[in-house]
Write a protein that holds these residues in place. Structure first.
Motif, PDB file in Angstrom:
ATOM      1  N   ASN A 100       0.623  -0.862   0.031  1.00  0.00           N
ATOM      2  CA  ASN A 100       0.467   0.296   0.306  1.00  0.00           C
ATOM      3  C   ASN A 100       0.685   1.236   0.042  1.00  0.00           C
ATOM      4  O   ASN A 100       1.921   1.277   1.241  1.00  0.00           O
ATOM      5  CB  ASN A 100      -0.579  -0.240   1.420  1.00  0.00           C
ATOM      6  CG  ASN A 100      -1.905  -1.239   1.005  1.00  0.00           C
ATOM      7  OD1 ASN A 100      -2.526  -1.547   0.149  1.00  0.00           O
ATOM      8  ND2 ASN A 100      -2.556  -1.289   2.051  1.00  0.00           N
ATOM      9  N   ARG A 101       0.683   2.743  -0.627  1.00  0.00           N
ATOM     10  CA  ARG A 101       0.878   3.507  -0.172  1.00  0.00           C
ATOM     11  C   ARG A 101       0.717   4.703   0.812  1.00  0.00           C
ATOM     12  O   ARG A 101       0.394   5.761  -0.277  1.00  0.00           O
ATOM     13  CB  ARG A 101       0.682   4.095  -1.848  1.00  0.00           C
ATOM     14  CG  ARG A 101       0.919   2.990  -3.127  1.00  0.00           C
ATOM     15  CD  ARG A 101       1.442   4.382  -4.717  1.00  0.00           C
ATOM     16  NE  ARG A 101       1.921   5.426  -4.044  1.00  0.00           N
ATOM     17  CZ  ARG A 101       1.578   6.318  -4.659  1.00  0.00           C
ATOM     18  NH1 ARG A 101       0.844   6.280  -5.291  1.00  0.00           N
ATOM     19  NH2 ARG A 101       3.100   7.555  -4.566  1.00  0.00           N
ATOM     20  N   LEU A 102       0.752   3.608   1.920  1.00  0.00           N
ATOM     21  CA  LEU A 102       0.389   4.840   3.086  1.00  0.00           C
ATOM     22  C   LEU A 102       1.523   5.746   3.987  1.00  0.00           C
ATOM     23  O   LEU A 102       1.495   7.142   3.681  1.00  0.00           O
ATOM     24  CB  LEU A 102      -0.331   4.198   3.688  1.00  0.00           C
ATOM     25  CG  LEU A 102      -1.900   3.959   3.836  1.00  0.00           C
ATOM     26  CD1 LEU A 102      -2.404   2.752   4.357  1.00  0.00           C
ATOM     27  CD2 LEU A 102      -3.000   4.147   2.760  1.00  0.00           C
ATOM     28  N   ALA A 103       2.283   4.911   3.103  1.00  0.00           N
ATOM     29  CA  ALA A 103       3.768   6.079   3.702  1.00  0.00           C
ATOM     30  C   ALA A 103       5.191   5.338   2.858  1.00  0.00           C
ATOM     31  O   ALA A 103       4.412   5.150   1.257  1.00  0.00           O
ATOM     32  CB  ALA A 103       4.285   4.628   5.427  1.00  0.00           C
ATOM     33  N   ALA A 104       6.412   6.075   3.019  1.00  0.00           N
ATOM     34  CA  ALA A 104       6.974   5.995   2.522  1.00  0.00           C
ATOM     35  C   ALA A 104       7.164   4.474   1.308  1.00  0.00           C
ATOM     36  O   ALA A 104       7.158   3.041   1.774  1.00  0.00           O
ATOM     37  CB  ALA A 104       8.471   5.824   2.935  1.00  0.00           C
ATOM     38  N   ASP A 105       7.546   4.037   0.082  1.00  0.00           N
ATOM     39  CA  ASP A 105       7.731   3.408  -1.554  1.00  0.00           C
ATOM     40  C   ASP A 105       8.676   2.959  -0.886  1.00  0.00           C
ATOM     41  O   ASP A 105      10.025   4.051  -1.055  1.00  0.00           O
ATOM     42  CB  ASP A 105       7.350   4.707  -2.120  1.00  0.00           C
ATOM     43  CG  ASP A 105       7.998   3.481  -3.981  1.00  0.00           C
ATOM     44  OD1 ASP A 105       8.153   2.024  -3.492  1.00  0.00           O
ATOM     45  OD2 ASP A 105       7.083   3.279  -4.589  1.00  0.00           O
ATOM     46  N   LEU A 106       9.085   1.904  -0.304  1.00  0.00           N
ATOM     47  CA  LEU A 106      10.119   1.480  -0.093  1.00  0.00           C
ATOM     48  C   LEU A 106      11.540   1.021  -1.211  1.00  0.00           C
ATOM     49  O   LEU A 106      12.774   0.704  -0.946  1.00  0.00           O
ATOM     50  CB  LEU A 106      10.916   0.240   1.273  1.00  0.00           C
ATOM     51  CG  LEU A 106       9.619   0.334   2.398  1.00  0.00           C
ATOM     52  CD1 LEU A 106      10.063  -0.695   2.960  1.00  0.00           C
ATOM     53  CD2 LEU A 106      10.333   1.773   3.216  1.00  0.00           C
ATOM     54  N   ASP A 107      10.509   1.136  -2.254  1.00  0.00           N
ATOM     55  CA  ASP A 107      11.780   1.025  -3.793  1.00  0.00           C
ATOM     56  C   ASP A 107      12.369   2.016  -4.247  1.00  0.00           C
ATOM     57  O   ASP A 107      13.083   2.072  -4.910  1.00  0.00           O
ATOM     58  CB  ASP A 107      10.669   0.083  -4.499  1.00  0.00           C
ATOM     59  CG  ASP A 107      10.295  -1.288  -4.677  1.00  0.00           C
ATOM     60  OD1 ASP A 107      10.948  -1.653  -3.412  1.00  0.00           O
ATOM     61  OD2 ASP A 107       9.275  -1.903  -5.135  1.00  0.00           O
ATOM     62  N   ARG A 108      11.530   3.016  -4.419  1.00  0.00           N
ATOM     63  CA  ARG A 108      11.782   4.831  -4.628  1.00  0.00           C
ATOM     64  C   ARG A 108      12.558   5.558  -3.147  1.00  0.00           C
ATOM     65  O   ARG A 108      11.797   6.395  -3.006  1.00  0.00           O
ATOM     66  CB  ARG A 108      11.083   4.791  -5.053  1.00  0.00           C
ATOM     67  CG  ARG A 108      10.511   3.315  -6.831  1.00  0.00           C
ATOM     68  CD  ARG A 108       9.955   4.415  -7.256  1.00  0.00           C
ATOM     69  NE  ARG A 108       9.156   3.982  -8.610  1.00  0.00           N
ATOM     70  CZ  ARG A 108       9.019   2.390  -8.896  1.00  0.00           C
ATOM     71  NH1 ARG A 108       8.676   2.245  -7.555  1.00  0.00           N
ATOM     72  NH2 ARG A 108       8.568   1.696 -10.375  1.00  0.00           N
ATOM     73  N   LEU A 109      13.094   5.489  -2.204  1.00  0.00           N
ATOM     74  CA  LEU A 109      13.263   6.334  -1.531  1.00  0.00           C
ATOM     75  C   LEU A 109      14.908   7.085  -1.842  1.00  0.00           C
ATOM     76  O   LEU A 109      14.892   7.424  -2.436  1.00  0.00           O
ATOM     77  CB  LEU A 109      14.491   5.179  -0.573  1.00  0.00           C
ATOM     78  CG  LEU A 109      13.966   3.964   0.075  1.00  0.00           C
ATOM     79  CD1 LEU A 109      14.515   3.516   1.749  1.00  0.00           C
ATOM     80  CD2 LEU A 109      12.605   5.005   1.900  1.00  0.00           C
ATOM     81  N   PRO A 110      14.098   8.364  -0.890  1.00  0.00           N
ATOM     82  CA  PRO A 110      14.454   9.830  -1.717  1.00  0.00           C
ATOM     83  C   PRO A 110      16.476   9.116  -1.764  1.00  0.00           C
ATOM     84  O   PRO A 110      17.305   8.176  -1.532  1.00  0.00           O
ATOM     85  CB  PRO A 110      15.050  10.598  -0.291  1.00  0.00           C
ATOM     86  CG  PRO A 110      13.099  10.280   0.425  1.00  0.00           C
ATOM     87  CD  PRO A 110      13.631   8.160   0.487  1.00  0.00           C
ATOM     88  N   ALA A 111      17.139  10.222  -2.978  1.00  0.00           N
ATOM     89  CA  ALA A 111      18.136   9.851  -2.925  1.00  0.00           C
ATOM     90  C   ALA A 111      18.889  10.380  -1.717  1.00  0.00           C
ATOM     91  O   ALA A 111      18.441  11.168  -0.962  1.00  0.00           O
ATOM     92  CB  ALA A 111      18.666  11.360  -4.364  1.00  0.00           C
ATOM     93  N   GLY A 112      19.894  10.268  -1.539  1.00  0.00           N
ATOM     94  CA  GLY A 112      20.814  10.575  -0.838  1.00  0.00           C
ATOM     95  C   GLY A 112      20.782   9.169   1.198  1.00  0.00           C
ATOM     96  O   GLY A 112      21.116   8.909   1.806  1.00  0.00           O
ATOM     97  N   SER A 113      19.281   8.389   1.061  1.00  0.00           N
ATOM     98  CA  SER A 113      19.418   7.275   1.627  1.00  0.00           C
ATOM     99  C   SER A 113      19.868   6.985   1.760  1.00  0.00           C
ATOM    100  O   SER A 113      20.522   5.476   0.716  1.00  0.00           O
ATOM    101  CB  SER A 113      17.862   7.012   1.314  1.00  0.00           C
ATOM    102  OG  SER A 113      16.857   7.330   1.075  1.00  0.00           O
ATOM    103  N   THR A 114      20.775   5.999   2.886  1.00  0.00           N
ATOM    104  CA  THR A 114      21.920   4.977   2.786  1.00  0.00           C
ATOM    105  C   THR A 114      20.777   3.927   3.748  1.00  0.00           C
ATOM    106  O   THR A 114      19.569   3.619   4.040  1.00  0.00           O
ATOM    107  CB  THR A 114      22.503   5.296   3.693  1.00  0.00           C
ATOM    108  OG1 THR A 114      22.018   5.629   5.633  1.00  0.00           O
ATOM    109  CG2 THR A 114      23.047   6.545   3.168  1.00  0.00           C
ATOM    110  N   ALA A 115      21.669   2.330   4.158  1.00  0.00           N
ATOM    111  CA  ALA A 115      21.186   1.606   4.352  1.00  0.00           C
ATOM    112  C   ALA A 115      21.209   1.706   6.198  1.00  0.00           C
ATOM    113  O   ALA A 115      20.254   1.575   6.788  1.00  0.00           O
ATOM    114  CB  ALA A 115      22.553   0.291   3.953  1.00  0.00           C
ATOM    115  N   GLN A 116      22.999   2.968   6.680  1.00  0.00           N
ATOM    116  CA  GLN A 116      22.031   3.168   7.896  1.00  0.00           C
ATOM    117  C   GLN A 116      21.339   3.856   8.168  1.00  0.00           C
ATOM    118  O   GLN A 116      20.926   3.694   9.241  1.00  0.00           O
ATOM    119  CB  GLN A 116      23.704   3.403   7.646  1.00  0.00           C
ATOM    120  CG  GLN A 116      23.561   3.627   9.793  1.00  0.00           C
ATOM    121  CD  GLN A 116      24.085   2.285  10.711  1.00  0.00           C
ATOM    122  OE1 GLN A 116      24.129   1.500  10.401  1.00  0.00           O
ATOM    123  NE2 GLN A 116      23.349   2.855  11.445  1.00  0.00           N
ATOM    124  N   GLY A 117      20.577   4.664   7.223  1.00  0.00           N
ATOM    125  CA  GLY A 117      20.085   5.839   8.053  1.00  0.00           C
ATOM    126  C   GLY A 117      18.639   4.651   7.863  1.00  0.00           C
ATOM    127  O   GLY A 117      18.357   4.994   8.878  1.00  0.00           O
TER     128      GLY A 117
END
Length: 270
Positions: A100-117
């Protein structure tokens, strides 16, 4: 010429780390080679292998514990995907093209998103996101599952033509507004919706985001998916269906059920 010479020296100094490693992968200066069949170091770990400077070479680096997503059949990624299913992450999020598209799309996270983040975000959830109390290993496995899903979607080249930008409404500043969910459910439950934002203030009962979708846990009577009929029957007398439940009957006035269903289905009441 006197002005240009210092500039040339400065430029040469800045480019030195790259020219010294031209055609060479700087990662191998410190790390042994492994999983060569999977491609270059950056295919799994990102970073910048052209530079010998650690801060540059390690920019946006995916640490080894988060890089199992790139290894076919890795146990860490498989366990992360199992956690996604068990805790129904897709009731709010999209991962590997599903959800569902209720929160962040984990396939298309914003630029600069890191694994640690991503790891830190799982441990410190945003407003209205359930607190699952995952341990360190589970959070690491979930990061691998997220990265694997994003990679899978990217490889498929899926594009969503004409889709409107995602807008997540968490709080509109009017918690006391006239809303059937707030009145009947909000004291114990919370729900995140696309059009009405976040509703409810309770944490005693389960988070009801995506309740009537295929991605919500199958916790209705007999271990089945929730439906309008199942919800109506449950509200009439929860203890008739589940004897030990703490929830009491919720008597609804005529027309209130339709309004409540409209919150979950994102449609106007019929």
């Amino acid at each position: 010429m006197a002005v240009r010479f210092p500039l040339l020296i400065a430029l040469a100094t800045l480019l030195a780390p790259f020219s010294a490693h031209a055609g060479k992968v700087s990662c191998l200066d410190c790390h042994p080679s492994h999983y060569r069949a999977l491609g270059s170091c950056v295919a799994c770990h990102r970073g910048d292998p052209r530079s010998g400077r650690i801060r540059i070479a390690h920019h946006d680096l995916v640490q080894g514990r988060f890089a199992w997503f790139a290894v076919p059949g890795a146990a860490s990624t498989r366990r992360g995907r199992d956690l996604m299913e068990t805790y129904a992450c897709r009731r709010c999020h999209t991962s590997a093209g599903k959800g569902n598209r209720l929160a962040a799309d984990l396939d298309r996270l914003p630029a600069g998103s890191t694994a640690q983040g991503i790891f830190e975000a799982i441990g410190a959830p945003a407003l209205l996101m359930p607190q699952f109390h995952f341990d360190e290993r589970q959070k690491t496995e979930l990061v691998n599952a997220v990265l694997a899903g994003a990679r899978e979607t990217a490889r498929k080249g899926e594009r969503r033509e004409g889709e409107s930008p995602q807008v997540v409404h968490f709080l509109d500043g009017d918690a006391g507004r006239d809303n059937i969910f707030e009145k009947r459910c909000g004291a114990c439950h919370r729900v995140l919706t696309r059009t009405r934002g976040g509703l409810g203030r309770g944490s005693i009962g389960p988070n009801l985001s995506g309740l009537l979708t295929e991605f919500y846990p199958k916790t209705a009577a007999g271990g089945t998916a929730w439906s309008s009929a199942a919800l109506e029957k449950w509200l009439e007398n929860p203890r008739k269906i589940r004897e030990q439940t703490q929830m009491r009957p919720v008597p609804l006035q005529p027309g209130e059920l339709a309004k409540l269903l409209a919150v979950f289905t994102e449609r106007a009441p019929q």
